[in-house]
Write an enzyme that holds these catalytic residues in place. Structure first.
Site, PDB file in Angstrom:
ATOM      1  CG  ASP A 158      35.805  89.229  -6.606  1.00 38.92           C
ATOM      2  OD1 ASP A 158      36.575  89.203  -5.988  1.00 38.92           O
ATOM      3  OD2 ASP A 158      35.274  90.088  -7.495  1.00 38.92           O
ATOM      4  CG  HIS A 201      38.349  85.679  -6.205  1.00 40.04           C
ATOM      5  ND1 HIS A 201      38.291  86.843  -7.241  1.00 40.04           N
ATOM      6  CD2 HIS A 201      37.923  84.769  -6.761  1.00 40.04           C
ATOM      7  CE1 HIS A 201      37.954  86.246  -8.248  1.00 40.04           C
ATOM      8  NE2 HIS A 201      37.588  84.814  -8.238  1.00 40.04           N
TER       9      HIS A 201
END
Ligand SMILES: *[C@@H]1O[C@H](CO)[C@@H](O)[C@H](O)[C@H]1NC(C)=O
Ligand SMILES: *[C@@H]1O[C@H](CO)[C@@H](O)[C@H](O)[C@H]1NC(C)=O
Ligand SMILES: *[C@@H]1O[C@H](CO)[C@@H](O)[C@H](O)[C@H]1NC(C)=O
Ligand SMILES: *[C@@H]1O[C@H](CO)[C@@H](O)[C@H](O)[C@H]1NC(C)=O
Ligand SMILES: *[C@@H]1O[C@H](CO)[C@@H](O)[C@H](O)[C@H]1NC(C)=O
Ligand SMILES: *[C@@H]1O[C@H](CO)[C@@H](O)[C@H](O)[C@H]1NC(C)=O
Ligand SMILES: *[C@@H]1O[C@H](CO)[C@@H](O)[C@H](O)[C@H]1NC(C)=O
Ligand SMILES: *[C@@H]1O[C@H](CO)[C@@H](O)[C@H](O)[C@H]1NC(C)=O
Ligand SMILES: *[C@@H]1O[C@H](CO)[C@@H](O)[C@H](O)[C@H]1NC(C)=O
Ligand SMILES: *[C@@H]1O[C@H](CO)[C@@H](O)[C@H](O)[C@H]1NC(C)=O
Ligand SMILES: *[C@@H]1O[C@H](CO)[C@@H](O)[C@H](O)[C@H]1NC(C)=O
Length: 415
Positions: A230, A253
């Protein structure tokens, strides 16, 4: 008289050399019980005994089954050379962890006070596998995949309501949720942090952000390695005066402004951010800005907030195998039709991309840049951009950018 004066001078020099921290008066060494017994109470007792002008030594293998609420610290050194491992007792921690008033986030450890130095080469082990496997089967989440109140996945370290904090030389493994939360704090620096949130089963890790910053300013994160799934670093509402430098992120991410604008009636500000010397590998995004769309409901928790993003610089940013090396999305987690009817009210300006280089993954064909603003974004500039997709081509999608002449690539309108 001379010796007294010399003594004062020596003390002064010592305080100066130590960054004005007086020497700790007292040291608390924390024993470990062993046999899987809870060391939480002994840790809390040490933080009580050594809460000011003191040093706490955590050099053993500790099992922690009790909320670490360590507040009102003043000038405290915490030497973590051992390991703090939180128990994977979901039924117990879900209600017991401390609720943090944003996205239902909760924490195992709330570290709070003034002049705190956490260091020592030790490890925080969140025992995340148990949480990830359970989450994989229950899917019990809040909005946009965040935490729920019924199934909390606590954050291993929150620096909260704190000022003048340095955290360095710490390893973090297996966080159930975000690894670090900087919450309502000022002047916090992280250096040499090694983060690994990697699942060993078929369950993905979920929400394994390296850092989230909220209602905080003057935060520096540098010289760190993050392997996760993430955001590498995420600037949540009211993150101002932030520096992120010399980071190596794998699988993440991106370094992300946002998400913002999630809560209707709320004003979210992210300003004065410098992100420099980043290596971003095998990631979903690189230099990212994500904002929820608008929403008709005045009590919405899925978009509709306002605010602004201003003065953000991404510099010396190397991407390799990244889906979206540069992205601005103002319809984050928002259905296309809702976003078209209720565009985001949050404005974005003064964003600078300097020397963003590397390759995209090709997931979106030849697209390497996708910057789409709801209202006009003012003063967006790019210099030294050198991005290609796997086959060597590059497409740059732009929408509502005021000054496309200040971009060193040629924009294409979205399809
Ligand atoms: C918080 O948790 C509750 C209950 O699980 C959920 O309904 C709500 O959507 C969550 N809020 C957010 C902002 O995620
Ligand atoms: C943090 O500070 C806020 C505002 O002063 C206060 O309401 C809150 O209780 C504090 N949180 C903790 C865990 O001490
Ligand atoms: C920030 O915190 C560090 C470490 O405690 C301290 O040395 C420094 O003086 C602080 N800076 C400001 C502006 O207060
Ligand atoms: C995770 O969920 C997937 C899809 O539901 C399932 O196939 C897999 O077995 C689950 N993994 C674990 C470790 O429970
Ligand atoms: C850039 O960051 C890397 C770590 O990812 C570090 O090794 C290198 O020294 C940094 N470069 C500069 C100029 O600081
Ligand atoms: C980086 O991520 C890739 C892709 O997920 C993985 O194959 C590789 O082992 C990772 N490298 C490190 C050092 O974590
Ligand atoms: C952010 O700061 C602004 C200006 O101080 C304030 O109006 C707003 O309520 C803050 N938002 C949050 C989420 O704290
Ligand atoms: C950004 O930095 C400038 C210059 O230091 C300062 O005037 C401004 O108040 C800062 N903005 C925010 C939102 O903190
Ligand atoms: C932009 O932010 C940086 C910190 O990241 C700050 O040094 C600079 O003064 C800010 N510029 C303006 C115009 O606010
Ligand atoms: C651009 O960034 C790359 C990777 O961070 C770095 O190696 C290179 O020296 C930079 N080029 C310039 C002109 O700053
Ligand atoms: C762009 O990057 C490629 C690959 O690193 C390099 O060969 C090329 O010289 C760069 N182009 C410019 C204009 O810097």
């Amino acid at each position: 008289m001379y010796t007294k004066l010399l003594g004062i001078l020596a003390l002064g020099a010592l305080a100066f050399a130590r960054g004005n921290r007086p020497q700790p008066q007292k040291t608390c060494n924390v024993p470990a019980i062993g046999g899987g017994e809870d060391d939480g109470p002994a840790i809390l007792a040490a933080f009580k005994e050594c809460s000011s002008d003191a040093k706490i030594v955590l050099d053993k293998y500790y099992v922690v089954d009790t909320l670490l609420l360590t507040k009102d610290l003043d000038n405290v050194e915490i030497e973590l050379s051992g390991t703090v491992q939180y128990t994977p007792d979901i039924a117990k921690w879900s209600p017991q962890s401390l609720y943090l008033t944003y996205q239902n986030a909760t924490t195992f450890w709330f570290l709070s006070g003034n002049n705190i130095h956490l260091f020592g080469g030790g490890t925080l082990d969140g025992n995340g596998q148990v949480w990830w496997d359970t989450f994989n089967n229950t899917h019990d989440s809040g909005t946009a995949g965040g935490s729920s109140t019924t199934f909390a996945r606590p954050i291993p370290l929150t620096v909260g309501n704190a000022t003048n904090v340095v955290v360095e030389n710490i390893r973090q493994i297996g966080s159930p949720f975000w690894n670090n939360f900087v919450y309502q704090s000022t002047n916090v620096t992280y250096k040499n942090i090694n983060i690994r949130s990697v699942s060993y089963s078929s369950s993905p890790t979920a929400n394994s952000d390296g850092w989230d910053i909220y209602r905080s300013s003057f935060v520096t994160i540098r010289d760190s390695v993050v392997v996760n799934d993430d955001d590498c670093v995420s600037f949540k509402p009211n993150s101002t005066n932030i520096v992120v430098a010399n980071m190596w992120c794998n699988g993440s991410h991106g370094v992300s402004v946002g998400s913002l604008g999630q809560y209707a009636g709320e004003t979210d500000i992210v300003a004065n951010v410098t992100v420099t010397n980043i290596t971003m590998l095998n990631a979903q995004n690189g230099a990212r800005i994500k904002v929820f769309g608008g929403n008709p409901s005045p009590t919405s928790t899925v978009g509709g907030g306002d605010g602004f993003v201003k003065n953000i610089t991404f510099k010396d940013f190397f991407a390799s195998n990244v889906d979206n090396p540069i992205i601005i999305d103002q319809c984050y987690s928002t259905a296309v039709d809702i976003c078209a009817q209720f565009p985001s009210k949050l404005t974005i300006s003064d964003v600078h991309y300097i020397n963003v280089t590397g390759t995209s993954s090709g997931r979106d064909g030849s697209v390497v840049v996708d910057i789409e603003c709801s209202d006009t974004c003012e003063d967006i500039t790019a210099t030294g951009t050198n991005l290609t997709s796997k086959d060597g081509t590059a497409t740059y999608i732009c929408k509502n950018i005021a000054s496309t002449s200040e971009l060193d690539f040629t924009c294409t309108a979205p399809a």
